[in-house]
Every structure is written in C-alpha cells, then in structure tokens.
Design a protein around this motif. Structure first.
Motif, PDB file in Angstrom:
ATOM      1  N   TRP A  17      41.638  23.187  70.294  1.00 56.60           N
ATOM      2  CA  TRP A  17      40.588  24.151  70.577  1.00 56.60           C
ATOM      3  C   TRP A  17      40.818  25.419  69.763  1.00 56.60           C
ATOM      4  O   TRP A  17      41.971  25.811  69.615  1.00 56.60           O
ATOM      5  CB  TRP A  17      40.625  24.481  72.072  1.00 56.60           C
ATOM      6  CG  TRP A  17      39.613  25.476  72.494  1.00 56.60           C
ATOM      7  CD1 TRP A  17      38.313  25.242  72.835  1.00 56.60           C
ATOM      8  CD2 TRP A  17      39.812  26.895  72.632  1.00 56.60           C
ATOM      9  NE1 TRP A  17      37.697  26.416  73.170  1.00 56.60           N
ATOM     10  CE2 TRP A  17      38.592  27.452  73.052  1.00 56.60           C
ATOM     11  CE3 TRP A  17      40.897  27.766  72.425  1.00 56.60           C
ATOM     12  CZ2 TRP A  17      38.425  28.826  73.280  1.00 56.60           C
ATOM     13  CZ3 TRP A  17      40.731  29.125  72.642  1.00 56.60           C
ATOM     14  CH2 TRP A  17      39.509  29.641  73.065  1.00 56.60           C
ATOM     15  N   VAL A 327      44.579  30.753  62.859  1.00 58.25           N
ATOM     16  CA  VAL A 327      43.270  31.385  63.022  1.00 58.25           C
ATOM     17  C   VAL A 327      42.255  30.251  63.000  1.00 58.25           C
ATOM     18  O   VAL A 327      42.118  29.562  61.984  1.00 58.25           O
ATOM     19  CB  VAL A 327      42.956  32.381  61.886  1.00 58.25           C
ATOM     20  CG1 VAL A 327      41.554  32.953  62.046  1.00 58.25           C
ATOM     21  CG2 VAL A 327      43.997  33.505  61.848  1.00 58.25           C
ATOM     22  N   GLU A 329      38.263  29.207  63.949  1.00 57.79           N
ATOM     23  CA  GLU A 329      36.972  29.793  64.259  1.00 57.79           C
ATOM     24  C   GLU A 329      35.935  28.685  64.242  1.00 57.79           C
ATOM     25  O   GLU A 329      35.906  27.893  63.303  1.00 57.79           O
ATOM     26  CB  GLU A 329      36.662  30.848  63.184  1.00 57.79           C
ATOM     27  CG  GLU A 329      35.570  31.814  63.558  1.00 57.79           C
ATOM     28  CD  GLU A 329      34.206  31.253  63.283  1.00 57.79           C
ATOM     29  OE1 GLU A 329      34.101  30.329  62.443  1.00 57.79           O
ATOM     30  OE2 GLU A 329      33.251  31.717  63.911  1.00 57.79           O
ATOM     31  N   LYS A 330      35.147  28.625  65.300  1.00 57.04           N
ATOM     32  CA  LYS A 330      34.086  27.617  65.329  1.00 57.04           C
ATOM     33  C   LYS A 330      32.953  28.106  66.202  1.00 57.04           C
ATOM     34  O   LYS A 330      33.175  28.469  67.350  1.00 57.04           O
ATOM     35  CB  LYS A 330      34.622  26.302  65.872  1.00 57.04           C
ATOM     36  CG  LYS A 330      33.615  25.178  65.718  1.00 57.04           C
ATOM     37  CD  LYS A 330      34.216  23.871  66.136  1.00 57.04           C
ATOM     38  CE  LYS A 330      33.189  22.766  66.042  1.00 57.04           C
ATOM     39  NZ  LYS A 330      33.732  21.530  66.601  1.00 57.04           N
ATOM     40  N   ASP A 331      31.750  28.064  65.648  1.00 52.85           N
ATOM     41  CA  ASP A 331      30.555  28.443  66.385  1.00 52.85           C
ATOM     42  C   ASP A 331      30.761  29.788  67.052  1.00 52.85           C
ATOM     43  O   ASP A 331      30.942  30.795  66.396  1.00 52.85           O
ATOM     44  CB  ASP A 331      30.205  27.357  67.412  1.00 52.85           C
ATOM     45  CG  ASP A 331      29.983  26.018  66.723  1.00 52.85           C
ATOM     46  OD1 ASP A 331      29.640  26.019  65.539  1.00 52.85           O
ATOM     47  OD2 ASP A 331      30.172  24.983  67.372  1.00 52.85           O
ATOM     48  N   ASP A 332      30.805  29.809  68.366  1.00 54.48           N
ATOM     49  CA  ASP A 332      30.872  31.084  69.065  1.00 54.48           C
ATOM     50  C   ASP A 332      32.274  31.373  69.591  1.00 54.48           C
ATOM     51  O   ASP A 332      32.429  32.147  70.536  1.00 54.48           O
ATOM     52  CB  ASP A 332      29.853  31.108  70.208  1.00 54.48           C
ATOM     53  CG  ASP A 332      29.992  29.873  71.062  1.00 54.48           C
ATOM     54  OD1 ASP A 332      30.875  29.050  70.763  1.00 54.48           O
ATOM     55  OD2 ASP A 332      29.237  29.727  72.025  1.00 54.48           O
ATOM     56  N   THR A 333      33.299  30.794  68.972  1.00 57.89           N
ATOM     57  CA  THR A 333      34.656  30.988  69.474  1.00 57.89           C
ATOM     58  C   THR A 333      35.621  31.288  68.340  1.00 57.89           C
ATOM     59  O   THR A 333      35.536  30.694  67.268  1.00 57.89           O
ATOM     60  CB  THR A 333      35.127  29.728  70.228  1.00 57.89           C
ATOM     61  OG1 THR A 333      34.126  29.348  71.170  1.00 57.89           O
ATOM     62  CG2 THR A 333      36.431  29.997  70.949  1.00 57.89           C
ATOM     63  N   LEU A 334      36.543  32.212  68.615  1.00 58.71           N
ATOM     64  CA  LEU A 334      37.578  32.562  67.645  1.00 58.71           C
ATOM     65  C   LEU A 334      38.917  32.560  68.366  1.00 58.71           C
ATOM     66  O   LEU A 334      39.066  33.186  69.414  1.00 58.71           O
ATOM     67  CB  LEU A 334      37.296  33.964  67.077  1.00 58.71           C
ATOM     68  CG  LEU A 334      38.429  34.623  66.281  1.00 58.71           C
ATOM     69  CD1 LEU A 334      38.727  33.846  65.004  1.00 58.71           C
ATOM     70  CD2 LEU A 334      38.051  36.073  65.941  1.00 58.71           C
ATOM     71  N   LEU A 335      39.882  31.826  67.799  1.00 59.22           N
ATOM     72  CA  LEU A 335      41.230  31.818  68.349  1.00 59.22           C
ATOM     73  C   LEU A 335      42.198  32.350  67.301  1.00 59.22           C
ATOM     74  O   LEU A 335      42.175  31.912  66.151  1.00 59.22           O
ATOM     75  CB  LEU A 335      41.647  30.389  68.728  1.00 59.22           C
ATOM     76  CG  LEU A 335      43.145  30.236  69.063  1.00 59.22           C
ATOM     77  CD1 LEU A 335      43.453  30.832  70.435  1.00 59.22           C
ATOM     78  CD2 LEU A 335      43.570  28.784  68.999  1.00 59.22           C
ATOM     79  N   ILE A 336      43.054  33.279  67.731  1.00 60.03           N
ATOM     80  CA  ILE A 336      44.154  33.736  66.887  1.00 60.03           C
ATOM     81  C   ILE A 336      45.411  33.616  67.739  1.00 60.03           C
ATOM     82  O   ILE A 336      45.477  34.197  68.820  1.00 60.03           O
ATOM     83  CB  ILE A 336      43.935  35.191  66.426  1.00 60.03           C
ATOM     84  CG1 ILE A 336      42.608  35.323  65.678  1.00 60.03           C
ATOM     85  CG2 ILE A 336      45.090  35.646  65.535  1.00 60.03           C
ATOM     86  CD1 ILE A 336      42.250  36.755  65.289  1.00 60.03           C
ATOM     87  N   CYS A 337      46.382  32.833  67.275  1.00 60.70           N
ATOM     88  CA  CYS A 337      47.540  32.518  68.111  1.00 60.70           C
ATOM     89  C   CYS A 337      48.744  32.232  67.222  1.00 60.70           C
ATOM     90  O   CYS A 337      48.616  31.558  66.197  1.00 60.70           O
ATOM     91  CB  CYS A 337      47.212  31.292  68.970  1.00 60.70           C
ATOM     92  SG  CYS A 337      48.582  30.716  69.989  1.00 60.70           S
ATOM     93  N   SER A 349      41.966  27.780  76.418  1.00 60.41           N
ATOM     94  CA  SER A 349      40.615  27.224  76.259  1.00 60.41           C
ATOM     95  C   SER A 349      39.912  27.068  77.592  1.00 60.41           C
ATOM     96  O   SER A 349      38.728  26.780  77.633  1.00 60.41           O
ATOM     97  CB  SER A 349      40.687  25.881  75.536  1.00 60.41           C
ATOM     98  OG  SER A 349      41.196  24.877  76.409  1.00 60.41           O
TER      99      SER A 349
END
Lengths: 350, 350
Positions: A17, A327, A329-337, A349
């Motif tokens: 995710w 990093v 990023e997809k559609d309306d979601t951004l993850l930085i971890c 998620s």
C-alpha cells in the motif's frame, strides 16, 4: 500439448500500500516499471511452454475483468472466479477438476502471479525438467529456491540429498516441510545444503493432484467432483458460487504437500523473489548510481540515496535529501516511510 | 468614507512550487489551512475600515476571474487587470489615477495580497493611525516592521527617531531606504533601534501619490493622466492594454519612495510575515506537538518532526520518519525537499 499453466491471482498485496490496493493488488501493477504487470510477466515466462488455450487464471470474482484486460490472448472461459477467498487448496482443486474435465492427461504447473524471476531461461529449463518428470510419474514436485540468506519470511523444504537422485541429479525426495523459522534456525538451515525456500510453484499431472485431494482432503474434493457435468457449461459459475464458501480455507501446503507420500523438490536458482517486501522490490529492481529505484512518472532526485520512489505515470516528482525512504504515490494517497519500518505499512493503510 | 484599499495580487509565488503555481499563485491558496486564501485574509483584515465598493484589486489579466470568485463582495469593476507584469510602480499608478477619477479625496492603503498578519487588532490600529495622518497631510507613509532577526531577505527602512516625532510618537521621518543587506550589515541594523523591515504596505492620499508620480515618474504618470476620460467606461481595459506595456518596469520603492521628500515610516509590530519562504510559513502556522505544520487533506505522521506537509484536500498522506522536510503535493506534482534547501525549489520547478 497437454501442458497447462495455472496462475493464482487472487491475492490482495496489502504490504505494498498504496501502490497495491484491494482494488488493484500488486499482480495487476507494473511494479518493476518495465511496461508489464507482474501477472503479465508471469504469463510471459511460460510463452511457448504452454499454449494460450491451456493457460488458466484463478482469481477473485472482482478481478476477473482486470485479468481479461491484461491477458487478452487467453480464452475468457479460462479465467476462473472464486466467489470468496479460501486460500490455495480450494483454488487449486477447482482449477484441477476444471482442467481434468477437458483434458484428463493434463500436466500442470501452478504458480503465484506476483513473484519475479530474473533468469527466465533457467526458469524455463527447470519447469521443462519438472514437467518431463511428472509426465512419467505420479510425483508432486515443488520448486525449492537455493537460499541466499537466513530469511525468516519463507517456509523451507528439507530435501533428502542422500537418497538416490531421482532424475538427472536435479529432483529429490522431500524429507520435510518447515514453517517460517526463527533467525537461529534459518541460519542453521542455510549452513546445510539441503534446505530450500518454498516458492509455492508446483508441478504435477492433473490425475495426481486430483487423486491427492481425494485421499487427503475429501471435504474439498467432493464438491468439485460433484460438478463434473457442469464444468465448461453456462452453469459453472453459479454452481461454484454455491459450493465454494463451504470449502475449508487451507493452503495447499498444509492440505496436500505435508501429507502426501510422493513429494519431490526440484532445487533451482533463477533469481527468484516473492516481492513480499519493499526491500525485496528494491533488491530486484534497476537502481540508479545512488542505489535509488525510481519507477513511474517523471522523477528527479537530488542528494537522495537508497530510496524507492514509485508513482503513477502522470506524476511529476522532485525529491531532495532523502536516504533509505519509500515514497509511494497513487491516486489520492501518498506514503512516505523509512524502508526499515516497512512492516508497519499494513497498519498505516488501515 | 474616502478610505480606499488597494490589494496588489499579481505575483506568481514561484518559491512555493508546487503548492503555488503560475496558474494559481499563493495569494489564491489557503496557505495556512484556515479555510481562507491569503487574498481573502488580506481583505478580511480591512473589514469595516474600508467599504466594499472602495476595495480595489490589481492583478494580472489571467487571475481576474479568480479574484472575482474569491472576493465576490467587491464590485467587478474594481478588479483592475494588468495586461503584462510591470512591477509595482505602474500598478499603483494605474489604480491611483483610477481611484482619483472617482474620488479625488481618496485616502489609500496599498498592500500586497500574500502576506500574513498574526495580530489583526494591532494591524488595524496602525492602519487607522496612518490613515488619520495622511488624511491631514501630504505624507507618504510606509509601515516599518520591528525586526526580530538579522534577516537578509528584506529591505530595511532607517527612521529618524532623533527628529521630533511627527504624530503620537508613532510616525517618523525616513532617513533612508536600505536594500537587502548582508548578514553583518543586518546584524548591525538590528542592534540599533531605528531600522525596520520594509513590508511594502503604503498609506497616502490619492492626490499625494498622483503628484509624486507626476514629479518623479513622468514616463509613468503621463499615460495614466491621458486616460482621465476613459476610467470607468467600457473602453478602459482596451486603453490600459495599449499603454501599459510601454511603462518602465520598476518598483514603487525605486520609483517614488527613494526619491520623494515627505516620506514617513510607521513602525509596527503585529506578527507580520511576507511568507516569502517555506520556513516563514512554518513559523507562522499552527504546529503539532512535534513542530510539524500539517495543512490540507488527511495527513497522518509518525516519528516525524519539524516538517511542513501541504497537500490538496482530497489527498490521504502518511508520513513516517522524516525530520525537517517539506512535502508539498498538488495535482500532478509532488515535491519533497529538506527545509534548509528550500532556496533551490525555484530551480527544481523549472
């Protein structure tokens, strides 16, 4: 040709995710940024070994259209839809009875849809070797990956190398299946040379696996046996929908492999990964000079090292000054971890 | 009421890319995440001091609709459109002649549209004080911000505090305008108590500023003087389009302030920032317990400190393990950059 390929494509890939979402899990994504999804790459690996009309995909009902879209060359009727998730044993039983109804002499390979293989020629050589063996025997063959590290995330297969080699010094009897070990045990395993990672890739004839289900899992075999007249007809989906939920949810490893007698392992070394983690994706992907994996979109990096940046095609991304970070990023979601914290992504998620 | 407010809203805000883009610069964005754009907040600060029909916005022709949308209460004819960018002097000349045509006794405040003020009651007190002064005099008044650090990014105003106070011990003659200093000079300035930051907020009567343009900038005053019969008619825009490009591109500071005689400074301290940097946005924004500024969308942070995360409303963002980083996401662009490297963002955006 009696060779049949079964691709299991029902997983949800929650560890990746937001790149992988329940709406479009990782097997349907161009995870490696090579222009082909993992499902398509899986199909590609078998080109020429199995004719398109013998390629089967078992997946969740909601992913059927995605499979048809990504593999337009296989017959639509070969896309089998599970009405609910019941792990791998019912999935494999369903497709095995379905194939048997059409081709009682089928020789099958069963594979996950979301793994990667770096050395495809070697992979094909191993598959052909195993298929030749099961063509002439009632063997159940599983591929055993030569372990490169004391991985605790995989199950291990203990081979009986001392036994006489069964075929070409390549295929051996299985002594035991071992569940995911702790680090100390994993270290002990890899110091010996007869432990292999269980890749979940199986080769057998359709009569062998059907018989194994009959013997070891009557609760699973009976419903599929009862539908012999229905397979390939318009009533198939409805009939499956009625019986499928009643099957026990159990993996083929527990249901068959750990119980049957004639179990063999074909050790192999073709750069395999189940892409179970962002770390393994990093390992298997093309990297820039600074050990970054940059996939999708228009990505520019400055003073950035050891990162994975994965975004949708249209995205313009500029990253400065990160080290060891995912990093996604997809559609309306951004993850930085941070990469070393990736096991928490499933929690993020939710 | 002869009070008029002029909001200059033609800037492009390139340092805040990708939050601020040429299509929608920062004055049109809810930068602080408070539900109002910087332009709207600028208007809000003057509520009650200036009637809506006396509020004027000068902006680029392409932003006219955005201004009308964000400030629906002001008359559409009060939105003046620059056909091209010519810095602040022609902009102020245009609106001054336009106001004078309608109200020869106008008393004006001119302000940028993209600054922030924390202490609005004190701001209003200062504005009223300055307006009272220019109502009774030919003074050109500029607000001087009490400096809190040796900032090298602002121009400074040297006040003549030794001179007799002109009004209420609050307004002083200007000794000189100083350009952006180096650090050593800035440190010297703030050790003294008569240097103030030039905030670009001006107060004067319309007759004073029009006369100043006539005396010091005839090349600018003449075209606007020639259009006296056109202001407020249907032909205004076309006439402006014809003369505007020929104006020299020059700031009002160079064009008037540094040349005119009756220049005064009103020192003030109301928590002002020109929001010229991400750092200043961080300073002026609400922060969580870990010194993060989180604006827009659904943002969750873990082990994250001293960051600014700014994204569009629909975006879901999870950030783990960052310190001192800007994350800015808008439409099809994502920027991740260390705060201390923010001066490079303009280059990244090209």
């Amino acid at each position: 040709m009696n060779n049949h390929l079964v691709i299991m494509a029902g997983g949800v890939g929650s560890r990746f995710w937001p790149m992988s979402t329940p709406e479009r899990p990782k097997q349907f994504i161009d995870v490696l940024g090579c222009g082909r999804t993992l499902l398509q790459l899986t199909y590609d690996r078998f080109k020429g070994l199995v004719p398109d009309e013998n390629v089967w995909v078992v997946t969740s009902a909601v992913y059927g259209d995605m499979v048809a879209e990504q593999l337009p060359m296989i017959p639509k009727k070969n896309i089998l839809l599970e009405p609910c998730r019941r792990n791998t044993a019912p999935c494999i039983a369903y497709v095995s009875w379905r194939i048997k109804a059409q081709d009682p002499y089928a020789n099958m390979v069963v594979t996950p849809s979301d793994h990667v293989v770096m050395d495809v020629p070697e992979f094909r050589r191993v598959i052909e070797s195993a298929l030749s063996f099961t063509l002439e025997s009632d063997a159940i063959v599983t591929l055993g990956m030569k372990p490169s590290r004391p991985e605790t995330g995989y199950g291990y297969i203990q081979a009986d190398l001392s036994s006489a080699s069964v075929r070409n010094n390549e295929i051996f009897r299985v002594d035991s299946f071992r569940e995911k070990p702790d680090v100390a045990t994993a270290k002990r395993y890899i110091q010996q040379n007869n432990y292999f990672w269980n890749a979940g890739i199986f080769i057998w004839s359709v009569s062998t696996i059907v018989n194994a289900f009959r013997v070891y899992q009557p609760a699973i075999s009976e419903p599929f046996e009862s539908l012999l007249k229905v397979y390939g007809t318009d009533g198939e989906q409805e009939a499956i929908n009625q019986v499928y939920a009643d099957c026990p949810s159990i993996s083929v490893d527990y249901a068959i492999m750990e119980k049957a007698e004639e179990i063999f392992v074909h050790p192999a070394d073709f750069g395999w990964s189940d892409l179970g983690t962002w770390g393994s994706l990093h390992e298997k992907s093309h990297k820039d000079l600074y050990n970054n994996v940059l996939i999708g979109g228009d990505i520019k990096v400055y003073e950035t090292h050891n990162c994975i940046i994965h975004c949708t095609e249209e995205k313009r991304v500029v990253v400065q000054g990160l080290d060891g970070v995912i990093v996604a990023e997809k559609d309306d979601t951004l993850l930085i971890c941070r990469l070393e914290e990736e096991q928490r992504i499933r929690t993020f998620s939710e």
